[in-house]
Design a protein around this motif. Structure first.
Motif, PDB file in Angstrom:
ATOM      1  N   ILE A 107     -20.616 -15.620 107.628  1.00  0.00           N
ATOM      2  CA  ILE A 107     -21.839 -15.902 108.412  1.00  0.00           C
ATOM      3  C   ILE A 107     -23.079 -15.474 107.620  1.00  0.00           C
ATOM      4  CG2 ILE A 107     -23.088 -15.270 110.513  1.00  0.00           C
ATOM      5  CD1 ILE A 107     -20.248 -15.001 111.830  1.00  0.00           C
ATOM      6  N   ALA A 108     -22.965 -14.322 106.959  1.00  0.00           N
ATOM      7  CA  ALA A 108     -24.092 -13.848 106.140  1.00  0.00           C
ATOM      8  C   ALA A 108     -24.373 -14.843 105.017  1.00  0.00           C
ATOM      9  CB  ALA A 108     -23.770 -12.465 105.580  1.00  0.00           C
ATOM     10  N   ILE A 159     -14.523 -21.972 113.016  1.00  0.00           N
ATOM     11  CA  ILE A 159     -15.852 -21.871 112.396  1.00  0.00           C
ATOM     12  C   ILE A 159     -16.091 -23.068 111.478  1.00  0.00           C
ATOM     13  CG2 ILE A 159     -17.244 -20.515 110.758  1.00  0.00           C
ATOM     14  CD1 ILE A 159     -15.925 -17.997 112.002  1.00  0.00           C
ATOM     15  N   ALA A 160     -15.074 -23.406 110.677  1.00  0.00           N
ATOM     16  CA  ALA A 160     -15.224 -24.536 109.740  1.00  0.00           C
ATOM     17  C   ALA A 160     -15.558 -25.828 110.489  1.00  0.00           C
ATOM     18  CB  ALA A 160     -13.937 -24.709 108.937  1.00  0.00           C
ATOM     19  N   ASP A 192     -13.292 -24.495 101.599  1.00  0.00           N
ATOM     20  CA  ASP A 192     -13.460 -23.411 100.616  1.00  0.00           C
ATOM     21  C   ASP A 192     -14.197 -22.239 101.243  1.00  0.00           C
ATOM     22  OD1 ASP A 192     -12.198 -24.859  98.714  1.00  0.00           O
ATOM     23  OD2 ASP A 192     -14.027 -25.635  97.765  1.00  0.00           O
ATOM     24  N   PHE A 193     -15.193 -22.568 102.043  1.00  0.00           N
ATOM     25  CA  PHE A 193     -16.036 -21.534 102.648  1.00  0.00           C
ATOM     26  C   PHE A 193     -15.219 -20.579 103.523  1.00  0.00           C
ATOM     27  CE2 PHE A 193     -18.877 -19.944 105.940  1.00  0.00           C
ATOM     28  CZ  PHE A 193     -19.902 -19.436 105.167  1.00  0.00           C
ATOM     29  N   ARG A 232     -23.052 -28.917 107.804  1.00  0.00           N
ATOM     30  CA  ARG A 232     -24.212 -28.200 107.252  1.00  0.00           C
ATOM     31  C   ARG A 232     -25.420 -28.221 108.193  1.00  0.00           C
ATOM     32  NH1 ARG A 232     -24.593 -26.368 101.967  1.00  0.00           N
ATOM     33  NH2 ARG A 232     -22.508 -25.858 101.315  1.00  0.00           N
ATOM     34  N   PRO A 233     -25.282 -27.660 109.385  1.00  0.00           N
ATOM     35  CA  PRO A 233     -26.410 -27.683 110.338  1.00  0.00           C
ATOM     36  C   PRO A 233     -27.490 -26.664 109.944  1.00  0.00           C
ATOM     37  CG  PRO A 233     -24.549 -26.493 111.244  1.00  0.00           C
ATOM     38  CD  PRO A 233     -24.094 -27.002 109.922  1.00  0.00           C
TER      39      PRO A 233
END
Lengths: 387, 309
Positions: B175-176, B143-144, B118-119, B150-151
């Motif tokens: 990223i923000a 990126i996903a 989703d992100f 969740r680091p």
């Protein structure tokens, strides 16, 4: 076990390219199975020659001889005409024409030199039995007559009948050899070298090259998964793939030739092919460390499998190959695999002395396995240091 | 969160990192800005223990970073410059695999993978294989794969290289958002616009050295340039150009394709003085633009060369 599972997924992805080799292999195996002689003699029975028996005299001894001869041959009734006898010989109605000339019995009993006349088909093994029977009967007759000069021909004939009525029991000591020497299973296991090499190189090299991609390796290095753990998972997946490929391909042999399972030779065929599987799996790993592009795997796979199989006697028996070719082939594990297979196929006894040559070939295969792993590890370390 | 002290890395005679020191604090977006070959990726690889180094110290989460610092690695997400995914797996399988290297619980992992999808807005492409994705979507998948677990610390090494502007904006927005959700971000790029838009603190690298670091304002305060004025003029002679250069607060004047490009200092009033001069000398002019200094100007003034040289 994420690495293990993904490695298996990659194997599944390459299923199509791997299965082509298996289909070709099975087609050829079925062809061999259909054309190979499945009925192998397991008991002994003397081959009977077809004999034309022409007697110019009908003495009791000649009649007794005809009767005795009919036990071990098939006597074909033919008229005493030269042309018909020649035709019968030419068309293989008979392989032996035996003529007893007039006065032959008297000549034998009196120690004369008169001989039987014979016309035979050349190089016919069963005719040897006829010669033996003739010699045996008439020599014995001569012997009895010499020791008992007053004996009548009828008496002599009954003595000879009693003397020659015994039979010789024959036990086949080479039953197992007859089952596997030049058998379907031997050809199958020899040809297995090609398919197993192709399947393992295509499968393992491709999967390992995917995992060796620099970017993916960096992701793995950055993860909390220990490098040894990643290696172990990859090793387990590769062993599973190799073992499953071996089991499937060997399983087909049992389906096509169920009788071969019960032989002791099969046990050694299985051990030999299992060692070969390990050897080719390590070679596949080595290939993955050397190659740069996934597209090259297929070409290298064909080059290595076809090349080594041709010179090692997979497609053409080693005895038909040039000694120089065989010397070159001895630098490949396939050569030793085929050599061990051929030796195992001929085994009838399984003592250490009989097994030693086959085990020697298997040991050399093991040495190849060790060498491939060592080279792959050295190259891997170097690449790791360079990257 | 990351403490790098006097890091020295040599490739033979070439000094890739020349006593590099960095301090990255928890919760910030830290930008490593520099031209190609300045040492950004080498610094990142050393920080992640992917590369050995000759001298120096690296600490992450207060612990020394080594190849077997698995506990620290558990809390780091990495997005490489090159897309690092399996072509053989689908989008979902790729994210699930890389998340699975960190998270073993299946239901927890499923939730995280869905959140990551989703992100990066790849919900419609879950079953697609990477080869079917465009460059922008592929970058988002990359990126996903790096952030699904969740680091606490996310290191992004030039994640927008060769990406179209629309996808780039989506990536930067993402990223923000990650930062707002609590992750500390280390972002390397040679695109100053991205770093300006995203980063709360910036270190500018050149030849393996930090030549300047601080917030944007702090960096811009380091240089003499206060404003860049561009005036469309009809004609001007060399004598008038020289007189312009001598006006108070003017640092430099260039005449380029019927445009006057004037760099002025930080003191106010330069623009008025220039306009007065043009009127007085009856020099016709059209549109006027004024730009504040950029990070490129900072880099240019400190090193004497452009960021993208």
């Amino acid at each position: 076990m994420p690495v293990f599972k993904v490695c298996l997924k990659i194997f599944r992805k390459n299923w199509l390219s791997v299965s082509i080799y298996i289909v070709i292999f099975l087609a050829i195996a079925l062809l061999i199975s259909a054309t190979s002689v499945s009925e192998r003699p397991t008991t002994f029975s003397q081959k009977k020659a077809r004999v034309a028996f022409i007697a110019e005299e009908q003495t009791p001894l000649v009649k007794g001889f005809r009767k005795e001869l009919s036990r071990s041959t098939t006597i074909v009734a033919l008229p005493d005409q030269s042309e018909k006898l020649q035709d019968a010989l030419y068309f293989r109605q008979v392989t032996y024409i035996l003529r007893i000339p007039k006065g032959f019995t008297e000549s034998v009993l009196s120690g004369g030199k008169m001989q039987l006349e014979k016309t035979v088909v050349p190089n016919s093994i069963e005719n040897t039995y006829v010669d033996l029977n003739v010699d045996q009967y008439w020599n014995l007759a001569r012997l009895y007559a010499a020791h008992d000069p007053g004996i009548s021909q009828n008496g002599l004939a009954s003595r000879l009948r009693a003397n020659l009525s015994g039979t010789t029991p024959v036990v086949m000591k080479t039953e197992n050899a007859a089952k596997t020497s030049d058998s379907f299973s031997m050809f199958y296991f020899n040809f297995l070298a090609y398919t197993l090499s192709a399947v393992l190189i295509m499968g393992i090299s491709t999967a390992m090259m995917v995992f060796r991609r620099r970017d993916l390796r960096m992701r793995h290095y950055c993860s909390p998964l220990k490098q040894a753990n990643v290696t172990m998972q990859l090793l387990a997946a590769n062993l599973l793939f190799a073992g499953a490929s071996w089991a499937v391909l060997v399983g087909f042999c049992f389906l096509l030739d169920p009788q071969s399972i019960v032989t002791m030779n099969m046990l050694y065929f299985l051990i030999n092919s299992l060692l070969f599987t390990g050897c080719i799996a390590s070679l596949s790993y080595l290939i993955s460390t050397v190659l740069k592009s996934l597209n090259a795997v297929s070409a290298v796979c064909n080059l290595i499998t076809l090349g080594t199989c041709f010179i090692s006697g997979v497609f053409v028996p080693q005895e038909f190959l040039n000694s120089t070719v065989l010397k070159i082939a001895s630098f490949t594990p396939t050569y030793w695999y085929v050599q061990a297979n051929t030796r195992i196929a001929k085994l009838t006894h399984f003592s250490w002395d009989h097994l030693a040559p086959s085990l020697y070939s298997m040991l050399i295969m093991l040495a190849f396995t060790g060498a491939f792993i060592a080279i792959a590890l050295v190259i891997g370390r170097r690449q790791q240091a360079t990257n | 969160m990351i403490h790098v002290k006097n890091l020295l890395k040599r490739y033979g005679d070439l000094v890739a990192l020349d006593h590099l020191s960095l301090d990255i604090k928890e919760g910030e977006i830290f930008g490593l800005l520099g031209p190609n070959g300045s040492g950004k990726s080498t610094a990142i690889n050393c920080i992640l223990s992917l590369l050995s180094f000759d001298k120096g110290e690296i600490e992450i989460f207060g612990k020394k970073m080594t190849p077997d610092a698995y506990e620290s690695k558990r809390n780091i997400g990495i997005v490489m410059q090159n897309v690092a995914v399996f072509d053989e797996l689908t989008v979902y399988e790729n994210i699930d695999y890389f998340c699975g290297l960190y998270v073993h619980d299946k239901s927890e992992r499923k939730r995280l993978v869905e959140e990551a999808i989703d992100f990066v807005e790849l919900g419609n492409f879950k079953k697609f294989h990477p080869k079917k994705l465009s460059g922008g979507l592929l970058r988002r998948l990359n990126i996903a794969c790096g952030i699904a677990h969740r680091p606490k610390l996310i290191i992004l090494d030039e994640p927008t290289v060769a990406v179209d502007p629309q996808s780039r904006n989506k990536i930067l927005e993402g990223i923000a958002r990650l930062n707002k959700q609590g992750a500390t971000i280390v972002y390397t790029s040679h695109y100053m616009e991205e770093v300006e838009q995203l980063c709360s603190r910036i270190a500018i690298l050149d030849k393996g050295r930090v030549i300047a670091s601080g917030t944007q304002e702090e960096l811009k305060a380091m240089i003499t340039l206060g404003e860049k004025i561009t005036i469309e003029a009809f004609s001007i002679n060399e004598q008038e150009l020289q007189q312009l250069r001598e006006l108070p607060g003017v640092l430099s004047v260039q005449w380029i394709e019927k445009r006057l490009v004037i760099k002025s200092g930080k003191k106010a009033g330069s623009l008025e003085a220039v306009l007065d001069f043009l009127k007085t000398h009856e020099i016709g002019f059209g549109r006027i633009y004024s730009e504040l200094p950029t990070l490129n100007d900072v880099f240019l003034e400190i090193t004497g060369k452009q960021l993208r040289d």
